[in-house]
Design a protein around this motif. Structure first.
Motif, PDB file in Angstrom:
ATOM      1  N   ALA A  40       0.823  -1.213   0.000  1.00 46.16           N
ATOM      2  CA  ALA A  40       0.000   0.000   0.000  1.00 46.16           C
ATOM      3  C   ALA A  40       0.858   1.265   0.000  1.00 46.16           C
ATOM      4  CB  ALA A  40      -0.919   0.003   1.221  1.00 46.16           C
ATOM      5  N   ASN A  41       2.170   1.115   0.120  1.00 48.07           N
ATOM      6  CA  ASN A  41       3.090   2.253   0.202  1.00 48.07           C
ATOM      7  C   ASN A  41       3.856   2.381  -1.111  1.00 48.07           C
ATOM      8  OD1 ASN A  41       5.743   3.171   2.551  1.00 48.07           O
ATOM      9  ND2 ASN A  41       4.593   4.418   1.146  1.00 48.07           N
ATOM     10  N   ALA A  69       8.343  -9.311  10.272  1.00 49.82           N
ATOM     11  CA  ALA A  69       9.208  -8.137  10.074  1.00 49.82           C
ATOM     12  C   ALA A  69       9.545  -7.465  11.399  1.00 49.82           C
ATOM     13  CB  ALA A  69       8.541  -7.134   9.133  1.00 49.82           C
ATOM     14  N   THR A  70      10.740  -6.924  11.471  1.00 50.97           N
ATOM     15  CA  THR A  70      11.180  -6.201  12.673  1.00 50.97           C
ATOM     16  C   THR A  70      11.125  -4.694  12.468  1.00 50.97           C
ATOM     17  OG1 THR A  70      13.467  -6.388  11.913  1.00 50.97           O
ATOM     18  CG2 THR A  70      12.679  -8.064  13.454  1.00 50.97           C
ATOM     19  N   ARG A  71      10.957  -4.261  11.229  1.00 52.89           N
ATOM     20  CA  ARG A  71      10.892  -2.844  10.885  1.00 52.89           C
ATOM     21  C   ARG A  71       9.873  -2.635   9.766  1.00 52.89           C
ATOM     22  NH1 ARG A  71      13.998  -3.530  14.471  1.00 52.89           N
ATOM     23  NH2 ARG A  71      16.110  -2.785  14.752  1.00 52.89           N
ATOM     24  N   MET A  72       9.243  -1.465   9.766  1.00 58.78           N
ATOM     25  CA  MET A  72       8.373  -1.074   8.659  1.00 58.78           C
ATOM     26  C   MET A  72       9.033   0.096   7.956  1.00 58.78           C
ATOM     27  SD  MET A  72       4.523   0.517   8.666  1.00 58.78           S
ATOM     28  CE  MET A  72       3.655   0.752   7.106  1.00 58.78           C
ATOM     29  N   LEU A  73       9.148   0.001   6.639  1.00 60.29           N
ATOM     30  CA  LEU A  73       9.645   1.119   5.851  1.00 60.29           C
ATOM     31  C   LEU A  73       8.457   1.978   5.465  1.00 60.29           C
ATOM     32  CD1 LEU A  73      11.857   2.620   4.288  1.00 60.29           C
ATOM     33  CD2 LEU A  73      11.394   1.082   2.361  1.00 60.29           C
ATOM     34  N   LEU A  74       8.471   3.226   5.885  1.00 54.89           N
ATOM     35  CA  LEU A  74       7.435   4.176   5.486  1.00 54.89           C
ATOM     36  C   LEU A  74       8.080   5.156   4.521  1.00 54.89           C
ATOM     37  CD1 LEU A  74       4.612   5.304   5.585  1.00 54.89           C
ATOM     38  CD2 LEU A  74       5.230   6.551   7.674  1.00 54.89           C
ATOM     39  N   TYR A  75       7.796   4.955   3.244  1.00 56.21           N
ATOM     40  CA  TYR A  75       8.382   5.739   2.164  1.00 56.21           C
ATOM     41  C   TYR A  75       7.447   6.903   1.874  1.00 56.21           C
ATOM     42  CZ  TYR A  75      10.425   6.622  -2.477  1.00 56.21           C
ATOM     43  OH  TYR A  75      11.029   7.188  -3.575  1.00 56.21           O
ATOM     44  N   LEU A  76       7.906   8.103   2.159  1.00 58.94           N
ATOM     45  CA  LEU A  76       7.068   9.299   2.028  1.00 58.94           C
ATOM     46  C   LEU A  76       7.377  10.026   0.726  1.00 58.94           C
ATOM     47  CD1 LEU A  76       7.559  10.516   5.705  1.00 58.94           C
ATOM     48  CD2 LEU A  76       5.572   9.303   4.766  1.00 58.94           C
ATOM     49  N   ASN A  77       6.392  10.059  -0.160  1.00 60.70           N
ATOM     50  CA  ASN A  77       6.508  10.798  -1.411  1.00 60.70           C
ATOM     51  C   ASN A  77       5.146  11.405  -1.735  1.00 60.70           C
ATOM     52  OD1 ASN A  77       4.940   8.769  -2.512  1.00 60.70           O
ATOM     53  ND2 ASN A  77       6.568   7.861  -3.709  1.00 60.70           N
ATOM     54  N   GLN A  90      -2.380   0.586   8.164  1.00 58.17           N
ATOM     55  CA  GLN A  90      -1.197  -0.239   8.407  1.00 58.17           C
ATOM     56  C   GLN A  90      -0.205   0.471   9.316  1.00 58.17           C
ATOM     57  OE1 GLN A  90      -0.061  -1.063   4.355  1.00 58.17           O
ATOM     58  NE2 GLN A  90      -1.238  -2.966   4.306  1.00 58.17           N
ATOM     59  N   VAL A  91      -0.010   1.761   9.107  1.00 59.63           N
ATOM     60  CA  VAL A  91       0.896   2.532   9.960  1.00 59.63           C
ATOM     61  C   VAL A  91       0.336   2.584  11.381  1.00 59.63           C
ATOM     62  CG1 VAL A  91       1.864   4.826  10.406  1.00 59.63           C
ATOM     63  CG2 VAL A  91       1.885   3.885   8.083  1.00 59.63           C
ATOM     64  N   LYS A  92      -0.949   2.815  11.489  1.00 61.54           N
ATOM     65  CA  LYS A  92      -1.586   2.845  12.810  1.00 61.54           C
ATOM     66  C   LYS A  92      -1.393   1.512  13.526  1.00 61.54           C
ATOM     67  CE  LYS A  92      -6.035   3.494  15.055  1.00 61.54           C
ATOM     68  NZ  LYS A  92      -7.474   3.636  14.879  1.00 61.54           N
ATOM     69  N   GLN A  93      -1.613   0.404  12.816  1.00 60.93           N
ATOM     70  CA  GLN A  93      -1.457  -0.916  13.413  1.00 60.93           C
ATOM     71  C   GLN A  93      -0.001  -1.190  13.782  1.00 60.93           C
ATOM     72  OE1 GLN A  93      -4.148  -3.036  14.138  1.00 60.93           O
ATOM     73  NE2 GLN A  93      -2.523  -3.886  15.418  1.00 60.93           N
ATOM     74  N   ALA A  94       0.920  -0.793  12.933  1.00 63.69           N
ATOM     75  CA  ALA A  94       2.350  -0.983  13.225  1.00 63.69           C
ATOM     76  C   ALA A  94       2.742  -0.232  14.488  1.00 63.69           C
ATOM     77  CB  ALA A  94       3.195  -0.517  12.037  1.00 63.69           C
ATOM     78  N   ARG A  95       2.227   0.971  14.655  1.00 62.98           N
ATOM     79  CA  ARG A  95       2.522   1.747  15.861  1.00 62.98           C
ATOM     80  C   ARG A  95       1.914   1.085  17.095  1.00 62.98           C
ATOM     81  NH1 ARG A  95       4.454   6.770  15.611  1.00 62.98           N
ATOM     82  NH2 ARG A  95       3.090   7.622  17.205  1.00 62.98           N
ATOM     83  N   GLU A  96       0.700   0.569  16.979  1.00 66.58           N
ATOM     84  CA  GLU A  96       0.062  -0.122  18.104  1.00 66.58           C
ATOM     85  C   GLU A  96       0.831  -1.387  18.476  1.00 66.58           C
ATOM     86  OE1 GLU A  96      -4.037  -0.791  17.035  1.00 66.58           O
ATOM     87  OE2 GLU A  96      -4.502   1.354  17.100  1.00 66.58           O
ATOM     88  N   ASP A  97       1.394  -2.058  17.450  1.00 69.10           N
ATOM     89  CA  ASP A  97       2.154  -3.290  17.673  1.00 69.10           C
ATOM     90  C   ASP A  97       3.608  -3.019  18.075  1.00 69.10           C
ATOM     91  OD1 ASP A  97      -0.144  -4.617  16.940  1.00 69.10           O
ATOM     92  OD2 ASP A  97       0.560  -5.125  14.918  1.00 69.10           O
ATOM     93  N   LYS A  98       3.951  -1.732  18.219  1.00 75.51           N
ATOM     94  CA  LYS A  98       5.318  -1.323  18.598  1.00 75.51           C
ATOM     95  C   LYS A  98       6.374  -1.757  17.574  1.00 75.51           C
ATOM     96  CE  LYS A  98       3.931   0.206  22.665  1.00 75.51           C
ATOM     97  NZ  LYS A  98       3.087   1.336  22.564  1.00 75.51           N
ATOM     98  N   LEU A  99       5.968  -1.866  16.313  1.00 75.36           N
ATOM     99  CA  LEU A  99       6.894  -2.161  15.230  1.00 75.36           C
ATOM    100  C   LEU A  99       7.667  -0.883  14.916  1.00 75.36           C
ATOM    101  CD1 LEU A  99       7.674  -4.411  13.139  1.00 75.36           C
ATOM    102  CD2 LEU A  99       6.019  -3.342  11.607  1.00 75.36           C
ATOM    103  N   LYS A 100       8.978  -0.971  14.838  1.00 75.46           N
ATOM    104  CA  LYS A 100       9.786   0.208  14.526  1.00 75.46           C
ATOM    105  C   LYS A 100       9.481   0.663  13.102  1.00 75.46           C
ATOM    106  CE  LYS A 100      11.925   0.288  18.421  1.00 75.46           C
ATOM    107  NZ  LYS A 100      11.634   1.282  19.406  1.00 75.46           N
ATOM    108  N   ILE A 101       9.236   1.964  12.942  1.00 79.62           N
ATOM    109  CA  ILE A 101       8.939   2.527  11.632  1.00 79.62           C
ATOM    110  C   ILE A 101      10.127   3.378  11.195  1.00 79.62           C
ATOM    111  CG2 ILE A 101       7.408   4.020  10.302  1.00 79.62           C
ATOM    112  CD1 ILE A 101       5.148   3.190  12.194  1.00 79.62           C
ATOM    113  N   VAL A 102      10.675   3.022  10.047  1.00 82.43           N
ATOM    114  CA  VAL A 102      11.797   3.751   9.466  1.00 82.43           C
ATOM    115  C   VAL A 102      11.225   4.609   8.349  1.00 82.43           C
ATOM    116  CG1 VAL A 102      14.006   3.537   8.286  1.00 82.43           C
ATOM    117  CG2 VAL A 102      13.332   1.834  10.000  1.00 82.43           C
ATOM    118  N   MET A 103      11.310   5.933   8.507  1.00 85.36           N
ATOM    119  CA  MET A 103      10.714   6.839   7.525  1.00 85.36           C
ATOM    120  C   MET A 103      11.767   7.426   6.600  1.00 85.36           C
ATOM    121  SD  MET A 103       7.832   8.892   9.719  1.00 85.36           S
ATOM    122  CE  MET A 103       8.936   9.392  11.041  1.00 85.36           C
TER     123      MET A 103
END
Length: 160
Positions: A40-41, A69-77, A90-103
């Motif tokens: 979706a990203n 996965a241990t990290r989520m890549l959030l590609y901002l464009n 998905q970002v909301k769920q990743a944050r709730e699950d304490k998954l590290k988000i790399v932007m």
């Protein structure tokens, strides 16, 4: 200045580096790491594949959910949060699950780069209010200016 000195007059360039600089180091993840690039990203898979091809011990997951996965890549464009509404959930769920988000903030116009203030226009207010952008996004620029942020991104991915 060195090129004008007597010892270097026959040279056109010098292979200078600063001891310990990122580009002079052989970078790799210290342990096997899985980076989730959500379908979706838009653009995330391409960047994740670029990172995985460059640095050992990284695998990329493109599943609908992060899974192992241990990290989520959030590609901002320019297409972030616009081209696929699933990304916000998905970002909301990743944050709730304490998954590290790399932007990563893309600045290359050929890759959909845009000014960062656009993210405040298209990101759901709930994510902004919840502090999504408290962590810094790594800025990626075109050409040779992409190498250093890529190394910094990998160092950051490996340490938290």
């Amino acid at each position: 200045m060195l090129l004008c000195s007597p010892n270097f007059l026959d040279k056109t360039s010098l292979p200078l580096c600063v001891s310990g600089e990122l580009e002079s180091q052989s970078l790799a993840f210290s342990k096997q790491t899985t980076l989730w690039a959500s379908p979706a990203n838009a653009g995330a898979l391409e960047l994740a594949s670029e990172i995985a091809a460059t640095f050992p011990n990284l695998t990329v997951s493109t599943a609908e959910a992060p899974g192992p996965a241990t990290r989520m890549l959030l590609y901002l464009n320019e297409d972030s949060f616009v081209s696929d509404e699933r990304l916000a959930e998905q970002v909301k769920q990743a944050r709730e699950d304490k998954l590290k988000i790399v932007m990563v903030h893309e600045n290359d116009p050929a890759l959909g780069g845009c000014a960062f203030d656009r993210m405040f226009e298209v990101t759901p207010q709930e994510l902004i209010n919840d502090g999504l952008y408290r962590d810094l996004a790594r800025s990626f620029f075109p050409g040779v200016y992409r190498e250093a942020p890529l190394a910094i991104l990998v160092c950051g991915c490996d340490t938290y």
